[in-house]
Scaffold this motif. Structure first.
Motif, PDB file in Angstrom:
ATOM      1  N   GLU A 274     145.151 -47.663  64.885  1.00 15.19           N
ATOM      2  CA  GLU A 274     144.586 -47.063  63.684  1.00 15.19           C
ATOM      3  C   GLU A 274     144.961 -47.845  62.436  1.00 15.19           C
ATOM      4  O   GLU A 274     144.105 -48.151  61.593  1.00 15.19           O
ATOM      5  N   THR A 275     146.237 -48.186  62.295  1.00 14.15           N
ATOM      6  CA  THR A 275     146.658 -48.912  61.090  1.00 14.15           C
ATOM      7  C   THR A 275     146.144 -50.352  61.106  1.00 14.15           C
ATOM      8  O   THR A 275     145.860 -50.916  60.049  1.00 14.15           O
ATOM      9  N   LEU A 276     146.009 -50.947  62.278  1.00 17.18           N
ATOM     10  CA  LEU A 276     145.417 -52.286  62.357  1.00 17.18           C
ATOM     11  C   LEU A 276     143.956 -52.247  61.919  1.00 17.18           C
ATOM     12  O   LEU A 276     143.488 -53.137  61.195  1.00 17.18           O
ATOM     13  N   THR A 277     143.235 -51.210  62.348  1.00 17.97           N
ATOM     14  CA  THR A 277     141.835 -51.050  61.944  1.00 17.97           C
ATOM     15  C   THR A 277     141.738 -50.923  60.425  1.00 17.97           C
ATOM     16  O   THR A 277     140.915 -51.592  59.789  1.00 17.97           O
ATOM     17  N   ASN A 278     142.569 -50.059  59.852  1.00 21.50           N
ATOM     18  CA  ASN A 278     142.571 -49.914  58.392  1.00 21.50           C
ATOM     19  C   ASN A 278     142.919 -51.225  57.705  1.00 21.50           C
ATOM     20  O   ASN A 278     142.372 -51.547  56.644  1.00 21.50           O
TER      21      ASN A 278
END
Length: 358
Positions: A274-278
């Motif tokens: 999730e944080t990589l996507t963001n």
């Protein structure tokens, strides 16, 4: 279309070479309105990805004759401009990246990762500031017994250049700091700027698509969170998540009657899917990525609003909760550029910004 082309591919109608692609805001800010920051245009971002990609494949790193599929690089960087560039460079080189945040990692976790993954080398910084705390990274990493077979590619982030005399006064939280130094071990450490200066790349149109071709099921990255849990990221699932996040943000933009969105500020370092996507979605959408290295409470709780106002941030993107001890200070700076706050776990922050209409 590949992740690389979606994120840094140049296009005169979409991602113009001389438009700003990356903004980095450092830790330091004082009452004289002195800031530590820089911006990088798209053309330079693209060139740097190719240069770093070549650097990751240079024989400066140990080689044992194994295939490139087994090569790994450990990226141990704070939220500085080299972080997204190095992540994409590893992707281009066909090297699996293991990403850890030096702000939250535990030494025992790092030791376990080094033993289990055996990266060819570690990309890191000499040190970095968090408020007035100087966090030494290189000196911590290099002394681990698990680093015997691993080399360091080190960014001189805080230490002064050799031969530059110190100032009469020391400013805590400011770069360069003469309270640290960068000492390179012969045959073990490589300074980032020296290595990059020796790497040449060709023209964009001739060289850009020469990167590694990943399959959908390939593991392209491993992200290590603050608890030491490893999150494996496959190529196909990252692309799916990025497409979904892009579509969701575009829907929110349309609901706002299509305001001009150029700049997205990313609050989190990559630690899971999730944080990589963001982290990558600003570039995936062709927008400027803004990173802030320091804590939200330094020098006071107005800092987030100051960064948004200064760089005309349009979207604030985060997946966690954040510590802002005196959130009413956010009203010290008007943020007319801010149009969307996508922080579902921290919705209260929207009520503190001046001139923001949710």
């Amino acid at each position: 279309m590949s992740l690389l082309k979606k994120c840094v591919g140049l296009d005169p109608n979409f991602r113009k070479p001389l438009d700003i692609g990356l903004i980095w805001e450092g830790n330091y800010w004082d009452d004289q309105d002195v800031h530590d920051c820089c911006d990088v245009d798209w053309e330079t971002c693209e060139i740097l990805v190719r240069k770093i990609s070549k650097a990751l494949l240079l024989p400066t790193a140990p080689t044992d004759g194994s295939s490139k599929e087994n090569e790994k690089v450990l990226i141990l960087l704070p939220k500085i401009m080299q972080l997204p560039l190095t992540i994409l460079a590893a992707y281009r080189a066909g090297i699996m990246a293991i990403v850890m945040d030096p702000l939250t990692f535990k030494t025992s976790t790092l030791q376990s990762i080094l033993l289990a993954e055996q990266p060819k080398f570690v990309v890191t910084v000499d040190a970095f500031w968090q408020a007035q705390e100087l966090i030494e990274v290189k000196s911590t990493v290099e002394n681990l017994p698990e680093m015997d077979e691993t080399q360091l590619l080190v960014i001189r982030h805080v230490a002064p250049n050799n031969g530059v005399p110190p100032p009469k006064r020391h400013y805590p939280a400011r770069r360069p700091s003469y309270r640290t130094s960068l000492c390179l071990r012969d045959g073990k450490d490589w300074e980032w700027s020296t290595v990059m200066a020796g790497v040449t790349v060709g023209e964009y149109s001739k060289e850009f698509e020469d990167g590694w071709k990943w399959d959908q099921d390939d593991v392209i990255m491993k992200l290590v969170d603050e608890e030491g849990k490893i999150h494996t990221v496959r190529h196909g699932e990252l692309l799916e998540k990025l497409d979904a996040k892009k579509a969701g943000l575009e829907t929110k933009i349309a609901e706002k009657n299509g305001p001009n969105i150029e700049n997205i500020m990313v609050m989190d370092a990559p630690k899971d899917l999730e944080t990589l996507t963001n982290f990558l979605v600003p570039w995936y959408m062709g927008k400027t990525m803004t990173l802030y290295e320091g804590p939200l409470s330094y020098p006071d709780s107005s800092r987030l609003a100051q960064v948004i106002s200064k760089h005309n941030v349009n979207i604030l993107l985060g997946s966690g909760t954040y510590s802002i001890p005196n959130p009413e200070y956010l009203k010290f700076f008007a943020v007319p550029s801010l149009k969307i706050i996508d922080m579902p776990d921290f919705p209260i922050v929207s009520s503190y910004f001046l001139n923001f209409q949710q």
